[in-house]
Every structure is written in structure tokens, then in C-alpha cells.
Write an enzyme that holds these catalytic residues in place. Structure first.
Site, PDB file in Angstrom:
ATOM      1  N   ARG A   1      20.125  -5.338   4.399  1.00 46.73           N
ATOM      2  CA  ARG A   1      20.669  -4.084   3.881  1.00 46.73           C
ATOM      3  C   ARG A   1      21.284  -3.367   5.072  1.00 46.73           C
ATOM      4  NH1 ARG A   1      22.339  -2.599  -0.652  1.00 46.73           N
ATOM      5  NH2 ARG A   1      21.510  -0.477  -0.683  1.00 46.73           N
TER       6      ARG A   1
ATOM      7  N   GLU B   1      22.205   9.687   5.788  1.00 46.69           N
ATOM      8  CA  GLU B   1      22.011   8.240   5.841  1.00 46.69           C
ATOM      9  C   GLU B   1      22.300   7.645   4.454  1.00 46.69           C
ATOM     10  OE1 GLU B   1      18.565   7.309   8.344  1.00 46.69           O
ATOM     11  OE2 GLU B   1      18.032   5.796   6.869  1.00 46.69           O
TER      12      GLU B   1
ATOM     13  N   ASP C   1       8.862  -2.465  13.954  1.00 46.07           N
ATOM     14  CA  ASP C   1       8.935  -1.139  14.542  1.00 46.07           C
ATOM     15  C   ASP C   1       9.100  -1.304  16.053  1.00 46.07           C
ATOM     16  OD1 ASP C   1       8.919   0.869  12.571  1.00 46.07           O
ATOM     17  OD2 ASP C   1       6.779   0.591  12.198  1.00 46.07           O
TER      18      ASP C   1
ATOM     19  N   ARG D   1      -3.192  10.369   1.080  1.00 45.64           N
ATOM     20  CA  ARG D   1      -4.292  11.063   1.755  1.00 45.64           C
ATOM     21  C   ARG D   1      -4.829  12.167   0.886  1.00 45.64           C
ATOM     22  NH1 ARG D   1      -0.866  12.269   6.609  1.00 45.64           N
ATOM     23  NH2 ARG D   1      -0.887  10.243   7.612  1.00 45.64           N
TER      24      ARG D   1
ATOM     25  N   ARG E   1       0.869  -1.170   0.000  1.00 49.45           N
ATOM     26  CA  ARG E   1       0.000   0.000   0.000  1.00 49.45           C
ATOM     27  C   ARG E   1       0.900   1.213   0.000  1.00 49.45           C
ATOM     28  NH1 ARG E   1      -1.943   0.738   4.824  1.00 49.45           N
ATOM     29  NH2 ARG E   1      -0.562  -0.816   5.695  1.00 49.45           N
TER      30      ARG E   1
ATOM     31  N   ARG F   1      18.504  10.173   3.215  1.00 50.13           N
ATOM     32  CA  ARG F   1      17.843  11.114   4.130  1.00 50.13           C
ATOM     33  C   ARG F   1      18.887  11.955   4.836  1.00 50.13           C
ATOM     34  NH1 ARG F   1      13.836   8.076   8.227  1.00 50.13           N
ATOM     35  NH2 ARG F   1      15.656   6.935   8.936  1.00 50.13           N
TER      36      ARG F   1
ATOM     37  N   TYR G   1      11.452  -7.186  10.099  1.00 47.78           N
ATOM     38  CA  TYR G   1      11.483  -5.764  10.439  1.00 47.78           C
ATOM     39  C   TYR G   1      10.372  -5.479  11.440  1.00 47.78           C
ATOM     40  CZ  TYR G   1      11.448  -0.819  10.654  1.00 47.78           C
ATOM     41  OH  TYR G   1      11.502   0.452  11.165  1.00 47.78           O
TER      42      TYR G   1
HETATM   43  C1  LIG Z   1      17.576   2.836  10.355  1.00 46.96           C
HETATM   44  C2  LIG Z   1      16.413   2.383  11.205  1.00 46.96           C
HETATM   45  C3  LIG Z   1      15.452   3.293  11.596  1.00 46.96           C
HETATM   46  C4  LIG Z   1      14.375   2.873  12.380  1.00 46.96           C
HETATM   47  N1  LIG Z   1      13.426   3.799  12.720  1.00 46.96           N
HETATM   48  C5  LIG Z   1      12.365   3.410  13.452  1.00 46.96           C
HETATM   49  C6  LIG Z   1      11.335   4.354  13.781  1.00 46.96           C
HETATM   50  O1  LIG Z   1      11.392   5.535  13.408  1.00 46.96           O
HETATM   51  N2  LIG Z   1      10.291   3.917  14.511  1.00 46.96           N
HETATM   52  C7  LIG Z   1      10.181   2.615  14.955  1.00 46.96           C
HETATM   53  O2  LIG Z   1       9.218   2.285  15.635  1.00 46.96           O
HETATM   54  N3  LIG Z   1      11.156   1.713  14.669  1.00 46.96           N
HETATM   55  C8  LIG Z   1      12.232   2.067  13.937  1.00 46.96           C
HETATM   56  N4  LIG Z   1      13.219   1.152  13.641  1.00 46.96           N
HETATM   57  C9  LIG Z   1      13.104  -0.229  14.187  1.00 46.96           C
HETATM   58  C10 LIG Z   1      13.803  -0.408  15.558  1.00 46.96           C
HETATM   59  O3  LIG Z   1      15.170  -0.108  15.430  1.00 46.96           O
HETATM   60  C11 LIG Z   1      13.601  -1.861  16.044  1.00 46.96           C
HETATM   61  O4  LIG Z   1      12.223  -2.060  16.319  1.00 46.96           O
HETATM   62  C12 LIG Z   1      14.367  -2.238  17.313  1.00 46.96           C
HETATM   63  O5  LIG Z   1      15.718  -1.891  17.264  1.00 46.96           O
HETATM   64  C13 LIG Z   1      14.279  -3.747  17.538  1.00 46.96           C
HETATM   65  O6  LIG Z   1      14.777  -4.064  18.812  1.00 46.96           O
HETATM   66  P1  LIG Z   1      15.570  -5.422  19.116  1.00 46.96           P
HETATM   67  O7  LIG Z   1      15.728  -5.516  20.598  1.00 46.96           O
HETATM   68  O8  LIG Z   1      14.914  -6.536  18.408  1.00 46.96           O
HETATM   69  O9  LIG Z   1      16.957  -5.252  18.359  1.00 46.96           O
HETATM   70  P2  LIG Z   1      18.219  -4.200  18.542  1.00 46.96           P
HETATM   71  O10 LIG Z   1      17.667  -2.885  18.930  1.00 46.96           O
HETATM   72  O11 LIG Z   1      18.969  -4.340  17.349  1.00 46.96           O
HETATM   73  O12 LIG Z   1      18.937  -4.838  19.787  1.00 46.96           O
HETATM   74  C14 LIG Z   1      19.633  -6.068  19.687  1.00 46.96           C
HETATM   75  C15 LIG Z   1      20.881  -5.971  20.538  1.00 46.96           C
HETATM   76  O13 LIG Z   1      21.499  -7.254  20.610  1.00 46.96           O
HETATM   77  C16 LIG Z   1      22.900  -7.092  20.516  1.00 46.96           C
HETATM   78  N5  LIG Z   1      23.459  -8.349  20.007  1.00 46.96           N
HETATM   79  C17 LIG Z   1      23.249  -8.918  18.794  1.00 46.96           C
HETATM   80  N6  LIG Z   1      23.967 -10.067  18.677  1.00 46.96           N
HETATM   81  C18 LIG Z   1      24.645 -10.217  19.849  1.00 46.96           C
HETATM   82  C19 LIG Z   1      25.552 -11.203  20.323  1.00 46.96           C
HETATM   83  N7  LIG Z   1      25.915 -12.249  19.556  1.00 46.96           N
HETATM   84  N8  LIG Z   1      26.070 -11.060  21.565  1.00 46.96           N
HETATM   85  C20 LIG Z   1      25.733  -9.991  22.338  1.00 46.96           C
HETATM   86  N9  LIG Z   1      24.879  -9.029  21.927  1.00 46.96           N
HETATM   87  C21 LIG Z   1      24.321  -9.137  20.710  1.00 46.96           C
HETATM   88  C22 LIG Z   1      23.064  -5.948  19.520  1.00 46.96           C
HETATM   89  O14 LIG Z   1      24.341  -5.348  19.665  1.00 46.96           O
HETATM   90  C23 LIG Z   1      21.920  -5.021  19.934  1.00 46.96           C
HETATM   91  O15 LIG Z   1      22.326  -4.082  20.898  1.00 46.96           O
HETATM   92  C24 LIG Z   1      14.272   1.524  12.807  1.00 46.96           C
HETATM   93  C25 LIG Z   1      15.243   0.604  12.390  1.00 46.96           C
HETATM   94  C26 LIG Z   1      16.273   1.011  11.587  1.00 46.96           C
HETATM   95  C27 LIG Z   1      17.262  -0.006  11.108  1.00 46.96           C
END
Ligand SMILES: Cc1cc2nc3c(=O)[nH]c(=O)nc-3n(C[C@H](O)[C@H](O)[C@H](O)COP(=O)(O)OP(=O)(O)OC[C@H]3O[C@@H](n4cnc5c(N)ncnc54)[C@H](O)[C@@H]3O)c2cc1C
Length: 376
Positions: A256, A308, A358, A181, A177, A287, A356
Site C-alpha cells: 500500500r 495522509e 517499526d 484499556r 488484538r 490522518r 512491516y
Molecule cells: C507511513 C509510515 C509511518 C511510520 N511510522 C512509524 C512510527 O511512528 N514508529 C516506528 O517505529 N516506525 C514507523 N514506521 C516504520 C519505519 O519507517 C521503518 O521501521 C523504517 O523506515 C525501516 O527502515 P529500513 O532501513 O528498513 O527502510 P527505509 O527507511 O525505507 O530505508 C531504505 C532506503 O533504501 C533506499 N533504497 C531502496 N532501494 C534502493 C535501490 N535499489 N538503490 C539505492 N537505494 C535504495 C530507499 O530509498 C531508502 O532510503 C512507519 C512507516 C511508515 C510507512
């Protein structure tokens, strides 16, 4: 190891939102948790750091937006959020357009002033493109949804830079989608709750993890001692890459990546908006963020801007966006089949689930995992 492993009920791998939420909830229930994090800080990709007094989101702009009241109330327990509303401007070779596609965009693109005129213009362009049947790729999908002009100026270049492939080689499902708007509303998101924490995201994690039941070891990679960790801890919550956990036995999952380049300006206001998207194909970045506009900070005479640059991923780079195409979905499926061999490991988060998410979805998924684990 600095800590006596026998003391702990859980080892949590990764101090991002999934791992931290699980650790906080387990600690609240009297469980002892050791968190290991391979980076030198907590907060995962939400990590924010002050630069010249300005909150910079080190792993890219993070705007919290959700319709999930439970999750919104939950994160608000740990931080005060401001009322930031994301209103993105697109720059196409010097022409400026409002995003997401709305009456302002249509006026800027075609000079049309009413919803009926805008809808007629889109319809005319769709018909002229002559796409019949199911769109075969992202280009056809986008044109059949929004017409040629908007596709050419605001979607094509940006998407090709982001994915590193031609739009005709990208699957159509990437754009199911398009947010469109027929009102003069520039709010990027449709969600009811939106904002960024007044003091940055890291504060949320500092508060969550400040518990006598939680210890944290930074700069520690689970994978270097995987078998020892699995033997020593009764339960493990793993938020790292799922293919790495299984030693890439079914092949490597693709991502990516993104490179960030920050610059300091001696000015209060350089670009006049928090986010400007560069939608032409030639500008190498997608961006530019001007961080002070996320916080509406008062005059400081300094501004930090971050560009970025999307880039191909390899194991030396941060994995940002999963590439959920057919091949990777199959590889992920093979790993999912192996999970049952590790009943004491909970796989979670964006890397553990190769999805992915949020932020609100990540917090919600972690709270769901907590409910399942503790039956409440
Ligand atoms: C560029 C970008 C922009 C984004 N913008 C938004 C936004 O505007 N709004 C929104 O809602 N969401 C956004 N997101 C999504 C958001 O980043 C994720 O929802 C969130 O980070 C997921 O949390 P997580 O705990 O799964 O992973 P992460 O935040 O990635 O945390 C995982 C952690 O595990 C650690 N780790 C991994 N492997 C190991 C290992 N082997 N040993 C020890 N530690 C380890 C990593 O270092 C990391 O600190 C964005 C994502 C990206 C990539």
C-alpha cells in the site's frame, strides 16, 4: 564511478536505519563502506526536513517507541529525544474520541464512567452481534473484540481507507488484538521509552555516517547496475525491494502506498493535537499531522499540517506497507529460497525482508546482522 570500488569492504544499498546502522558498525570496526542511496538524501523513511523552522517528517509521522533498552540507548547516542507521548484523537463525522480505546473513549461513546460499566457494554454488543466460531474476516474479528459501536465509528472507515478494501474482504489476522484499556490513559503506545528527536531524525544519520571509513553516493540506484555492483564489491548489504533484486522472477510483491499533502497556516495552533485520525469513510485522508505539536515548539506564528492519503501502489510510487496476505507470503517465500544463491549479499530492512518493521525493530535487526557478520 566517482570512487575506486576496490577500496571497499562493503557496499550498502540504502541509507535508511538498517543500512546506516550496518555501515556505522562496520566503519567502527575499521571496514571501508560505500553507501549508495537512490534518493537525494540519507535517513530513509525517517527523513525529516525543516519547513518554517518546524521538523516535518517527510514520509509520515515517526514516533520512536520501544521496550528494548539496548536499542533506546543506542539511538540516544546519536540524538537527544524529547518526551513526546503520542495521544491520538479520532474525528468521526465531527464527533471527537480519544484513542487508543480507553475509558475516555468509552465515556465519549456511551457515557459510561467505570471499567465495569464499559466492559458490560462491550460484552452486550459482542453478544448482540451473534458472531459464533472463528471470525471470518476483519469486520467479524473487530466486532467480536470490541463490539459494534466502536467498530462502526472508529475502525471500519479508517481500515477500509487504509487497505483500499471492504472490511469484510480483509483477513481477520490484520487485527489480532486491539489496544483496549480500562483506565483513563490516552498514551497510544504501551512501551516504556517514547519520543522524537529534538532536532529531527536526519541528524541521527548525519552523525552515524560522518566517518572517514564511509562514503555516500546519493541519487544512485543499485538496480540500474546490479551486476556490476555485485561483481565489484566483496560484500553487499541490500535494503531495497527483494522482488526487484530478483528481477520479479516470481512475481511482484504488493504494497500500500501513501500520498502526503502539506499546507502552511499562519497560526500557532490549528488542530490542537499532533495527530488527528479521520475515521469516517467519506473523508479521503486517514490522518492529519500538525508537526509543531511533536516538538512542543514555542510561538512562531506558523504551523505546517500534513494530510495522509492512502493509495494503491504501483512501481511509480513509494512502497510503504507490505500486504502480508497468503499470495504475497508465498511470493516472498519463493524469493527467500533464492537468497542462498547470493552468499555475499545480506538482505535486510523492511523492503529486503518484506515485513512491516517499526523503527526499533529495524535498528535491532541491523544490530543482529552486525553481530552475525562480525561475530561480536
Ligand atoms: C507511513 C509510515 C509511518 C511510520 N511510522 C512509524 C512510527 O511512528 N514508529 C516506528 O517505529 N516506525 C514507523 N514506521 C516504520 C519505519 O519507517 C521503518 O521501521 C523504517 O523506515 C525501516 O527502515 P529500513 O532501513 O528498513 O527502510 P527505509 O527507511 O525505507 O530505508 C531504505 C532506503 O533504501 C533506499 N533504497 C531502496 N532501494 C534502493 C535501490 N535499489 N538503490 C539505492 N537505494 C535504495 C530507499 O530509498 C531508502 O532510503 C512507519 C512507516 C511508515 C510507512
Amino acid at each position: 564511478m566517482k570512487y575506486n570500488t576496490k577500496e571497499y569492504d562493503y557496499l550498502v544499498v540504502g541509507a535508511g536505519p538498517f543500512g546506516a546502522t550496518f555501515a556505522y558498525e562496520a566503519a567502527k570496526r575499521g571496514k571501508k563502506v560505500l553507501i549508495i542511496e537512490k534518493r537525494d538524501h540519507v535517513a530513509g523513511n525517517l527523513y525529516t526536513k525543516k519547513n518554517a523552522g518546524i521538523n516535518v517528517h517527510v514520509y509520515g509521522a515517526h514516533i520512536f517507541h520501544t521496550d528494548n533498552k539496548e536499542v533506546w540507548d543506542y539511538v540516544n547516542e546519536f540524538a537527544e529525544f524529547n518526551g513526546y507521548i503520542n495521544q491520538v484523537v479520532a474525528d468521526y463525522n465531527g464527533e471527537l474520541y480519544n484513542l487508543p480505546f480507553n475509558m475516555n473513549t468509552f465515556y465519549q461513546m456511551w457515557g459510561v464512567k467505570t471499567p465495569v460499566e464499559a466492559q458490560a457494554k462491550i460484552e452486550e454488543q459482542r453478544a448482540a452481534a451473534g458472531i459464533v466460531g472463528e471470525p471470518r474476516n476483519l469486520e467479524e474479528q473487530a466486532i467480536s473484540l470490541i463490539g459494534t459501536d466502536i467498530y462502526e465509528k472508529l475502525i471500519k472507515g479508517y481500515t477500509e481507507k487504509q487497505w483500499g478494501r471492504k472490511a469484510t474482504e480483509l483477513p481477520s489476522f490484520i487485527i489480532r488484538r486491539l489496544p483496549t484499556r480500562f483506565t483513563f490513559d490516552n498514551n497510544y503506545f504501551n512501551h516504556r521509552y517514547q519520543g522524537v528527536p529534538v532536532d529531527g531524525y536526519t541528524e541521527i544519520f548525519d552523525r552515524m555516517l560522518d566517518s572517514e571509513n564511509i562514503d555516500i553516493m546519493l541519487n544512485t540506484d543499485f538496480l540500474t547496475d546490479k551486476n556490476v555492483f555485485l561483481e565489484e564489491f566483496p560484500k553487499v548489504v541490500y535494503t531495497g525491494m527483494i522482488d526487484a533484486f530478483f528481477d520479479y522472477s516470481h512475481g511482484e510483491l504488493e504494497y500500500r502506498s501513501v500520498r502526503f499533502e502539506s499546507e502552511r497556516y499562519e497560526s500557532d495552533n490549528v488542530q490542537g493535537n499532533a495527530v488527528i485520525n479521520y475515521t469516517d469513510a467519506e473523508t479521503p485522508y486517514t490522518r492529519v499531522m500538525e508537526w509543531r505539536h511533536f516538538d512542543n515548539q514555542s510561538d512562531a506564528g506558523v504551523s505546517i499540517l500534513t494530510k495522509e492519503y492512502p493509495q494503491d501502489w504501483d512501481r511509480s510510487k513509494e512502497a510503504y506497507y507490505p500486504v502480508n496476505d497468503e499470495r504475497n507470503s508465498k511470493v516472498f517465500e519463493s524469493y527467500s529460497q533464492e537468497i542462498s544463491k547470493f552468499p555475499n549479499v545480506i538482505f535486510g530492512g523492511r523492503l529486503g525482508n518484506y515485513k512491516y518493521y517499526d523503527m526499533d525493530q529495524t535498528f535491532a535487526a541491523a544490530l543482529e546482522a552486525v553481530k552475525k557478520e562480525f561475530n561480536n
